[in-house]
Design a protein around this motif. Structure first.
Motif, PDB file in Angstrom:
ATOM      1  N   THR A  91       0.850  -1.187   0.000  1.00 46.94           N
ATOM      2  CA  THR A  91       0.000   0.000   0.000  1.00 46.94           C
ATOM      3  C   THR A  91       0.888   1.240   0.000  1.00 46.94           C
ATOM      4  O   THR A  91       1.801   1.339   0.817  1.00 46.94           O
ATOM      5  CB  THR A  91      -0.904   0.026   1.257  1.00 46.94           C
ATOM      6  N   SER A 123       6.830  -5.173   9.333  1.00 46.27           N
ATOM      7  CA  SER A 123       5.774  -4.570   8.524  1.00 46.27           C
ATOM      8  C   SER A 123       5.657  -3.103   8.913  1.00 46.27           C
ATOM      9  O   SER A 123       5.972  -2.717  10.033  1.00 46.27           O
ATOM     10  CB  SER A 123       4.433  -5.291   8.705  1.00 46.27           C
ATOM     11  N   GLU A 125       2.883  -0.334   9.153  1.00 46.65           N
ATOM     12  CA  GLU A 125       1.448  -0.091   9.179  1.00 46.65           C
ATOM     13  C   GLU A 125       1.186   1.388   8.958  1.00 46.65           C
ATOM     14  O   GLU A 125       1.950   2.236   9.425  1.00 46.65           O
ATOM     15  CB  GLU A 125       0.879  -0.520  10.537  1.00 46.65           C
ATOM     16  N   GLU A 127      -1.462   4.439   9.600  1.00 47.43           N
ATOM     17  CA  GLU A 127      -2.574   4.794  10.471  1.00 47.43           C
ATOM     18  C   GLU A 127      -3.860   4.928   9.643  1.00 47.43           C
ATOM     19  O   GLU A 127      -3.891   5.610   8.622  1.00 47.43           O
ATOM     20  CB  GLU A 127      -2.269   6.107  11.192  1.00 47.43           C
ATOM     21  N   GLY A 128      -4.911   4.213  10.068  1.00 45.76           N
ATOM     22  CA  GLY A 128      -6.202   4.281   9.397  1.00 45.76           C
ATOM     23  C   GLY A 128      -6.359   3.359   8.195  1.00 45.76           C
ATOM     24  O   GLY A 128      -7.416   3.356   7.564  1.00 45.76           O
ATOM     25  N   GLN A 129      -5.341   2.577   7.872  1.00 48.03           N
ATOM     26  CA  GLN A 129      -5.405   1.662   6.724  1.00 48.03           C
ATOM     27  C   GLN A 129      -5.384   0.214   7.221  1.00 48.03           C
ATOM     28  O   GLN A 129      -4.687  -0.107   8.181  1.00 48.03           O
ATOM     29  CB  GLN A 129      -4.201   1.868   5.800  1.00 48.03           C
ATOM     30  N   GLU A 130      -6.132  -0.650   6.543  1.00 48.13           N
ATOM     31  CA  GLU A 130      -6.130  -2.066   6.921  1.00 48.13           C
ATOM     32  C   GLU A 130      -4.868  -2.774   6.449  1.00 48.13           C
ATOM     33  O   GLU A 130      -4.256  -3.529   7.204  1.00 48.13           O
ATOM     34  CB  GLU A 130      -7.357  -2.778   6.319  1.00 48.13           C
ATOM     35  N   LYS A 131      -4.499  -2.545   5.189  1.00 51.48           N
ATOM     36  CA  LYS A 131      -3.322  -3.216   4.638  1.00 51.48           C
ATOM     37  C   LYS A 131      -2.062  -2.443   4.988  1.00 51.48           C
ATOM     38  O   LYS A 131      -2.053  -1.215   4.938  1.00 51.48           O
ATOM     39  CB  LYS A 131      -3.432  -3.317   3.108  1.00 51.48           C
ATOM     40  N   PRO A 132      -0.989  -3.156   5.319  1.00 54.78           N
ATOM     41  CA  PRO A 132       0.266  -2.462   5.607  1.00 54.78           C
ATOM     42  C   PRO A 132       0.885  -1.887   4.339  1.00 54.78           C
ATOM     43  O   PRO A 132       0.552  -2.292   3.221  1.00 54.78           O
ATOM     44  CB  PRO A 132       1.149  -3.558   6.199  1.00 54.78           C
TER      45      PRO A 132
END
Length: 144
Positions: A91, A123, A125, A127-132
């Protein structure tokens, strides 16, 4: 460290600023418009400028330094990157997004006296996203 195999640590959040992206572009010579031109980048599926994938990967040391109560290796003189078994960019990280690192120790083995090799999953991540943003299996060596 052997007792920590299988455990996860998570860093604090870090903002990926446009200034970071611009500086990385200058350092690497990657001046593609999706990283630097907000007007043109807004017309892409990304909706604005994004960090370079390799910038996101290179945040690993910064994010690992932001892990509260990170385990320390007693007597460590230095650590070096050894390589990666895999890296996947999943992402894009938009300029102004906050990211954090998630680390899981997979192995910690003595290669020779005073030289240890560790393998972690890593990973990033968003903030606010499901996929890393990315997932990687990364190898480093620690010298004591």
């Amino acid at each position: 460290m052997q007792q920590r195999i299988g455990t996860e640590t998570v860093s604090d959040w870090v903002e990926v600023t446009q200034a970071m992206i611009d500086t990385f572009a200058d350092a690497t010579g990657d001046h593609q418009f999706i990283h630097l031109d907000p007007v043109r980048a807004a017309q892409t599926p990304f909706g604005g400028t994004i960090a370079h994938g390799f910038l996101t990967l290179s945040l690993m040391p910064l994010l690992s330094s932001k892990v509260p109560d990170a385990p320390q290796i007693e007597g460590a003189k230095m650590g070096v990157n050894y390589g990666g078994n895999s890296v996947r960019f999943l992402t894009p990280v938009r300029s102004g997004s906050k990211v954090r690192g998630r680390f899981k120790l997979l192995s910690f083995d003595e290669k020779r006296p005073g030289q240890w090799q560790q393998t972690n999953t890593f990973s990033v991540e968003i903030e606010g996203q499901e996929k890393p943003a990315l997932i990687a299996e990364w190898i480093s060596q620690v010298f004591v």
